[in-house]
Write a protein that holds these residues in place. Structure first.
Motif, PDB file in Angstrom:
ATOM      1  N   UNK A 133       1.528   5.726 -14.532  1.00 37.80           N
ATOM      2  CA  UNK A 133       1.479   5.530 -13.083  1.00 37.80           C
ATOM      3  C   UNK A 133       0.815   4.206 -12.725  1.00 37.80           C
ATOM      4  N   UNK A 134      -0.261   3.849 -13.427  1.00 36.34           N
ATOM      5  CA  UNK A 134      -0.963   2.589 -13.155  1.00 36.34           C
ATOM      6  C   UNK A 134      -0.033   1.404 -13.429  1.00 36.34           C
ATOM      7  N   UNK A 135       0.689   1.428 -14.523  1.00 36.71           N
ATOM      8  CA  UNK A 135       1.637   0.356 -14.827  1.00 36.71           C
ATOM      9  C   UNK A 135       2.651   0.209 -13.700  1.00 36.71           C
ATOM     10  N   UNK A 136       3.212   1.293 -13.271  1.00 40.07           N
ATOM     11  CA  UNK A 136       4.217   1.263 -12.215  1.00 40.07           C
ATOM     12  C   UNK A 136       3.637   0.804 -10.881  1.00 40.07           C
ATOM     13  N   UNK A 187      -7.268  -3.816  -6.833  1.00 42.87           N
ATOM     14  CA  UNK A 187      -8.547  -3.506  -7.478  1.00 42.87           C
ATOM     15  C   UNK A 187      -8.463  -2.078  -7.983  1.00 42.87           C
ATOM     16  N   UNK A 188      -8.834  -1.897  -9.245  1.00 42.08           N
ATOM     17  CA  UNK A 188      -8.823  -0.526  -9.743  1.00 42.08           C
ATOM     18  C   UNK A 188      -9.945  -0.312 -10.733  1.00 42.08           C
ATOM     19  N   UNK A 189     -10.317   0.935 -10.799  1.00 39.96           N
ATOM     20  CA  UNK A 189     -11.323   1.380 -11.765  1.00 39.96           C
ATOM     21  C   UNK A 189     -10.741   2.568 -12.479  1.00 39.96           C
ATOM     22  N   UNK A 190     -10.841   2.578 -13.789  1.00 41.00           N
ATOM     23  CA  UNK A 190     -10.312   3.651 -14.602  1.00 41.00           C
ATOM     24  C   UNK A 190     -11.466   4.273 -15.380  1.00 41.00           C
ATOM     25  N   UNK A 191     -11.603   5.586 -15.264  1.00 40.86           N
ATOM     26  CA  UNK A 191     -12.687   6.298 -15.934  1.00 40.86           C
ATOM     27  C   UNK A 191     -12.147   7.443 -16.766  1.00 40.86           C
ATOM     28  N   UNK A 192     -12.744   7.640 -17.937  1.00 43.10           N
ATOM     29  CA  UNK A 192     -12.478   8.831 -18.737  1.00 43.10           C
ATOM     30  C   UNK A 192     -13.319   9.944 -18.129  1.00 43.10           C
ATOM     31  N   UNK A 193     -12.661  11.034 -17.746  1.00 42.57           N
ATOM     32  CA  UNK A 193     -13.385  12.134 -17.103  1.00 42.57           C
ATOM     33  C   UNK A 193     -13.439  13.383 -17.958  1.00 42.57           C
ATOM     34  N   UNK A 203       0.832  -1.207   0.000  1.00 36.16           N
ATOM     35  CA  UNK A 203       0.000   0.000   0.000  1.00 36.16           C
ATOM     36  C   UNK A 203       0.866   1.256   0.000  1.00 36.16           C
ATOM     37  N   UNK A 204       1.924   1.237   0.774  1.00 40.40           N
ATOM     38  CA  UNK A 204       2.838   2.380   0.840  1.00 40.40           C
ATOM     39  C   UNK A 204       3.487   2.614  -0.519  1.00 40.40           C
ATOM     40  N   UNK A 205       3.947   1.550  -1.144  1.00 42.17           N
ATOM     41  CA  UNK A 205       4.598   1.668  -2.454  1.00 42.17           C
ATOM     42  C   UNK A 205       3.630   2.210  -3.500  1.00 42.17           C
ATOM     43  N   UNK A 206       2.412   1.705  -3.528  1.00 43.71           N
ATOM     44  CA  UNK A 206       1.430   2.171  -4.509  1.00 43.71           C
ATOM     45  C   UNK A 206       1.126   3.652  -4.310  1.00 43.71           C
ATOM     46  N   UNK A 207       0.989   4.065  -3.082  1.00 42.79           N
ATOM     47  CA  UNK A 207       0.729   5.487  -2.806  1.00 42.79           C
ATOM     48  C   UNK A 207       1.911   6.352  -3.204  1.00 42.79           C
ATOM     49  N   UNK A 208       3.117   5.878  -2.934  1.00 43.66           N
ATOM     50  CA  UNK A 208       4.303   6.639  -3.317  1.00 43.66           C
ATOM     51  C   UNK A 208       4.390   6.818  -4.824  1.00 43.66           C
ATOM     52  N   UNK A 209       4.012   5.792  -5.563  1.00 44.84           N
ATOM     53  CA  UNK A 209       4.043   5.875  -7.024  1.00 44.84           C
ATOM     54  C   UNK A 209       3.124   6.985  -7.512  1.00 44.84           C
TER      55      UNK A 209
END
Length: 83
Positions: free
Chosen positions: A55-58, A72-78, A21-27
């Motif tokens: 960023x998602x890839x990393x 788990x992730x959700x990606x939306x075009x905004x 979790x820490x690594x993902x947030x740092x990315x």
């Protein structure tokens, strides 16, 4: 095109943030994104498509390497800022 990603990593630990979790947030915090919001139960980030996808890839690669058993992730075009 602008994208918004929402993500969580598991397993959860309510006492202390796990390494994944820490690594993902740092990315996402280090990425060239316009808006980042990190929290104990979910995280969001917004930006241009290339920046968000990079960023998602990393974050996927680094979170899995740091012990995540699920991301788990959700990606939306905004928005679309192309003519």
């Amino acid at each position: 095109m602008r994208l918004r990603v929402e993500f969580t990593t598991e397993p959860f630990d309510l006492d202390e943030a796990p390494a994944h979790a820490v690594v993902a947030r740092e990315v996402v915090q280090a990425a060239d994104l316009d808006a980042v919001d990190v929290g104990p139960f979910g995280n969001t980030a917004e930006g241009g498509a290339d920046e968000v996808l990079t960023a998602v890839d990393s974050l996927l690669r680094k979170a899995l390497a740091s012990g995540a058993t699920r991301v788990s992730l959700q990606l939306n075009v905004i928005g679309d800022d192309t003519p």
